[in-house]
Design an enzyme around this catalytic site. Structure first.
Site, PDB file in Angstrom:
ATOM      1  CG  HIS A   1      76.859 144.106  13.345  1.00 45.92           C
ATOM      2  ND1 HIS A   1      75.563 143.817  13.529  1.00 45.92           N
ATOM      3  CD2 HIS A   1      76.399 145.315  13.359  1.00 45.92           C
ATOM      4  CE1 HIS A   1      74.725 144.346  13.253  1.00 45.92           C
ATOM      5  NE2 HIS A   1      75.492 145.887  13.110  1.00 45.92           N
TER       6      HIS A   1
ATOM      7  CG  HIS B   1      76.714 147.673  17.988  1.00 41.06           C
ATOM      8  ND1 HIS B   1      76.236 148.646  18.396  1.00 41.06           N
ATOM      9  CD2 HIS B   1      76.260 146.790  16.942  1.00 41.06           C
ATOM     10  CE1 HIS B   1      74.897 148.863  17.077  1.00 41.06           C
ATOM     11  NE2 HIS B   1      75.317 148.135  16.292  1.00 41.06           N
TER      12      HIS B   1
HETATM   13  P1  AMP Z   1      72.984 148.317  14.526  1.00 39.13           P
HETATM   14  O1  AMP Z   1      71.762 148.475  13.404  1.00 39.13           O
HETATM   15  O2  AMP Z   1      74.210 148.417  13.750  1.00 39.13           O
HETATM   16  O3  AMP Z   1      72.887 149.351  15.902  1.00 39.13           O
HETATM   17  O4  AMP Z   1      72.958 146.538  14.925  1.00 39.13           O
HETATM   18  C1  AMP Z   1      72.035 145.953  16.404  1.00 39.13           C
HETATM   19  C2  AMP Z   1      71.959 144.439  16.194  1.00 39.13           C
HETATM   20  O5  AMP Z   1      71.271 145.079  17.874  1.00 39.13           O
HETATM   21  C3  AMP Z   1      70.669 144.297  15.508  1.00 39.13           C
HETATM   22  O6  AMP Z   1      71.354 143.510  14.564  1.00 39.13           O
HETATM   23  C4  AMP Z   1      70.107 143.735  16.572  1.00 39.13           C
HETATM   24  O7  AMP Z   1      69.504 142.805  15.891  1.00 39.13           O
HETATM   25  C5  AMP Z   1      70.505 143.526  17.592  1.00 39.13           C
HETATM   26  N1  AMP Z   1      69.710 144.038  19.185  1.00 39.13           N
HETATM   27  C6  AMP Z   1      68.737 144.429  19.428  1.00 39.13           C
HETATM   28  N2  AMP Z   1      68.874 143.730  20.793  1.00 39.13           N
HETATM   29  C7  AMP Z   1      69.310 143.252  20.764  1.00 39.13           C
HETATM   30  C8  AMP Z   1      69.167 142.044  22.416  1.00 39.13           C
HETATM   31  N3  AMP Z   1      68.759 142.794  23.662  1.00 39.13           N
HETATM   32  N4  AMP Z   1      69.443 141.068  22.482  1.00 39.13           N
HETATM   33  C9  AMP Z   1      70.857 141.015  20.793  1.00 39.13           C
HETATM   34  N5  AMP Z   1      70.211 141.428  20.047  1.00 39.13           N
HETATM   35  C10 AMP Z   1      70.225 142.734  19.559  1.00 39.13           C
END
Ligand code: AMP
Ligand code: ZN
Length: 134
Positions: free
Chosen positions: A101, A99
């Site tokens: 950001h 993903h």
């Molecule tokens: P990373 O640390 O790059 O893996 O980012 C994962 C991101 O996913 C974090 O910023 C979380 O807040 C976000 N996240 C986790 N679960 C959900 C969800 N169900 N809906 C939206 N964002 C999420």
């Protein structure tokens, strides 16, 4: 991947605040945002990191990231944005589904991700040679 939260969002099994969706990708608001409008852009298929994601999917996500950022500037009145992408736990990756950001920035938000090491103890010339394979 039946235990992957982003696969569940892609399959519509758990809700998300979607801002874009087509047959290959989805963009939705991060549940715990860094700043207002913090968005995650994912492929619908499960790839665990940048290294596993096919080039055509990466290209599509890069262009979508640009298009969203273009729209966000006037809609959110964002003054700039960061594009961030973590690979591996040591890099802060918590969800092991590739993903990107997209994090808008606003004048005065004073938001910084990390302290940069300005006093280098690394021989940059040698390092660059090594990285070029020389
Ligand atoms: P990373 O640390 O790059 O893996 O980012 C994962 C991101 O996913 C974090 O910023 C979380 O807040 C976000 N996240 C986790 N679960 C959900 C969800 N169900 N809906 C939206 N964002 C999420
Ligand atoms: Zn997944």
């Amino acid at each position: 991947m039946n235990d992957c939260v982003f696969c569940k969002i892609a399959a519509g099994e758990i809700p998300a605040h979607k801002v874009y969706e087509d047959d290959q990708v989805i963009a939705f608001l991060d549940i715990a945002h860094f700043t207002k409008g913090h968005t995650l852009i994912i492929p619908k298929s499960h790839y665990s990191s940048l290294l596993d994601t096919p080039d055509e999917v990466l290209a599509k996500i890069a262009v979508l990231t640009k298009d969203l950022a273009t729209n966000y500037k006037p809609i959110l009145r964002a003054d700039g944005f960061t594009v961030k992408q973590n690979n591996g736990e040591v890099a802060g990756q918590e969800v092991m589904h590739y993903h990107v950001h997209l994090i808008p920035h606003y004048e005065g938000d004073k938001f910084k991700f990390a302290v940069q090491h300005k006093e280098q103890k690394v021989d940059l010339e040698k390092l660059a040679n090594d990285l070029r394979g020389e």
